[in-house]
Design a protein around this motif. Structure first.
Motif, short mmCIF file in Angstrom:
data_model
loop_
_atom_site.label_atom_id
_atom_site.label_comp_id
_atom_site.label_asym_id
_atom_site.label_seq_id
_atom_site.Cartn_x
_atom_site.Cartn_y
_atom_site.Cartn_z
N THR A 201 30.34 -41.13 -38.38
CA THR A 201 30.83 -39.89 -38.31
C THR A 201 32.29 -39.90 -38.27
O THR A 201 32.93 -40.91 -37.90
N LYS A 222 28.85 -36.98 -43.24
CA LYS A 222 29.83 -37.63 -42.29
C LYS A 222 30.72 -36.79 -41.40
O LYS A 222 31.19 -37.21 -40.31
N GLU A 224 32.39 -33.75 -39.08
CA GLU A 224 31.76 -33.10 -37.80
C GLU A 224 33.15 -32.47 -37.08
O GLU A 224 34.03 -33.46 -36.85
N ARG A 428 27.16 -37.64 -29.87
CA ARG A 428 27.30 -38.24 -31.01
C ARG A 428 27.19 -39.70 -31.09
O ARG A 428 26.61 -40.53 -31.77
N THR A 432 24.30 -41.88 -32.51
CA THR A 432 24.64 -43.15 -33.65
C THR A 432 24.01 -44.53 -33.18
O THR A 432 23.57 -45.56 -33.99
#
Length: 530
Positions: A201, A222, A224, A428, A432
């Protein structure tokens, strides 16, 4: 590449909740600056405090000069609780590494080469669950470059937060063709590193930065958006001080404020020209400039651009302020002036709005997404000095408009809370790590099945009926040798680090040259005035 705006994507998790699965996870957080140094580092500090307060095991790696040699030391709130016994170890997981401070901005360093395995050993003594890179530059580049050399099963997932427009800084600080070469170098390096599969990300703060990352061909899935929060209790209109207003503007002049580190890339040349034009047009104002630079020569050069207005009592430099003093400075002003065009977000804009002070900003970078033009302030064409001055004159002369803008700015700022922003990052991280653990489990199962298949297989035949010959014993031994693999990986890392270090050394050398020029100008100017 995904073109769907982030604002249209439904939230996957409740923003008010912290993910339980992240508690106890090992997070290696590498940052180029840490502490109350600037908007970027304050944002990182807020995230670290939030993660640790909720039980995540965070180790911070940062250049040494941002801690013990910091320009100012934060005052700790008297109500800050002592860490719990089980938090003491977690609080101490901080590593300071050496680097060369940049002459123009000593708060940033070119970090000396450091091995990733050394960072693992000095923090968790084992591999972390996730690596978070806050505004990656010399340190972040090293981490990404070394990690991509690792075998797939050893690669730790990375989350990056793109908060500093290094290419934009170079474009302003360096003359052509050096600026063109620096921008090209940073673009190529960032494109190479960000597009690797280990980077899961890439947070970005504004549409301006998304467009830049898309030009580097970073995959849309990817990307954000991650904006900033603001402490709406600290930065509040009630902080307005009549005493400070009388001190700055004894004749009830309009108080303009600018809060920024004093640096060449922060738009002070534009601000100086704007202030001179406001004075020429007869505006009765005081410009309150809050900020400084650890490099005294750079600070002096910035101040010299305002010398005539300082002599007339129109401009006041306050130096570094923080905490309640900074909040009071914001709230005691009438209009905030933002002249930088290199900000990826511009936290000072949001802090000003939380203080109930409308903003006039150049329409470039992060402020373009923060200021609601004609409602909480004005956005002007980046290169138009006349437009900027006209909007300041308009707001200065219309008390009712300033009042309405002030109320709307405060309302907008109240929507941006740090808990909401930091929980977005935490979710996030949790997602992940969970995805990485699933991938490793699948790889382990696949490897076991492959070993079972290899044990029962006969030599394979090619399509022509010929047997496929096995590699030579020497080649097979080399490929199986862990020593050979390690040396090969070291060679690739060394080559990549040589290229990155050469770029940073060139940048540092050029800035040293500029710094020497500033010192020479200051010295000769002093001799002439004797």
């Amino acid at each position: 590449m995904s073109s769907q705006p982030d604002s249209l994507r439904p939230p996957a998790h409740p923003p008010a909740e912290f993910p339980e699965s992240l508690r106890g996870k090992r997070i290696l957080l590498c940052t180029e600056s840490f502490g109350p140094v600037n908007g970027v580092s304050r944002t990182t500090l807020m995230l670290v405090n939030h993660l640790r307060a909720n039980g995540a095991n965070v180790a911070v790696v940062a250049p040494d000069n941002h801690t013990r040699k910091n320009t100012f030391v934060p005052r700790q709130p008297s109500a800050t609780p002592e860490p719990a016994a089980d938090d003491v170890g977690r609080q101490s997981l901080d590593v300071r590494i050496q680097g060369y401070p940049l002459p123009y901005n000593p708060e940033l360093s070119i970090v000396y080469p450091v091995r990733l395995s050394t960072l693992y050993r000095r923090t968790f003594e084992t591999t972390p669950d996730l690596i978070y890179l806050a505004s990656p530059a010399s340190l972040g580049f090293q981490v990404m470059l070394q990690l991509r050399q690792q075998p797939l099963e050893n690669q730790v997932p990375i989350i990056c937060n793109f908060q500093t427009d290094l290419a934009g800084y170079c474009n302003i600080l360096f003359p052509p063709p050096f600026s063109n070469l620096a921008v090209l170098a940073f673009s190529r390096v960032q494109s190479f590193l960000f597009n690797h599969s280990s980077v899961k990300t890439l947070f970005y703060p504004s549409r301006f930065i998304r467009r830049y990352l898309e030009k580097q061909r970073v995959k849309g899935e990817k990307l954000e958006i991650l904006q900033r929060g603001v402490d709406t209790q600290l930065f509040h209109p009630r902080r307005q001080s009549d005493t400070l207003r009388r001190q700055l503007a004894p004749n009830n002049e309009i108080i303009l404020i600018c809060v920024s580190r004093l640096g060449g890339e922060k738009g002070f040349e534009f601000l100086a020209e704007a202030a001179k034009e406001l004075d020429a047009r007869g505006l009765d104002f005081k410009l309150h400039i809050v900020g400084g630079n650890r490099n005294a020569a750079v600070e002096t050069e910035i101040k010299d651009a305002f010398s005539a207005l300082v002599d007339k009592g129109k401009v006041v430099f306050a130096g570094f302020l923080m905490g309640e003093e900074l909040a009071t400075a914001y709230a005691s002003a009438d209009i905030f002036l933002h002249c930088s065009i290199t900000e990826t977000f511009g936290l000072v804009v949001l802090e000003s709005m939380a203080s109930g002070v409308p903003v006039v900003a150049r329409d470039e970078g992060g402020p373009s997404d923060t200021v609601r033009d004609g409602k909480t302030g004005f956005l002007t064409p980046p290169e138009s000095l006349d437009s900027f001055v006209e909007k300041v004159m308009l707001l200065a002369g219309d008390v009712a408009m300033r009042k309405q803008f002030s109320e709307d700015a405060r309302s907008q700022a109240e929507e941006a809370t740090w808990d909401k922003i930091n929980n977005q990052v935490a979710w996030r991280m949790a997602d992940t790590i969970a995805a990485s653990e699933r991938e490793r489990a699948e790889m382990l199962v696949g490897a076991k099945l492959a070993q079972q298949d290899q044990g029962s297989e006969e030599p394979a035949a090619s399509g022509s009926g010929e047997l496929v010959m096995a590699p030579s014993p020497l080649f097979g031994w080399l490929m199986m040798s862990e020593t050979f693999k390690a040396r090969a990986a070291d060679a690739r890392v060394l080559g990549g680090m040589a290229a990155i270090s050469a770029s940073w050394i060139a940048v540092g050398a050029y800035l040293v040259f500029i710094n020497a020029g500033i010192w020479v100008k200051k010295t000769f100017r002093g001799l002439l005035w004797r």
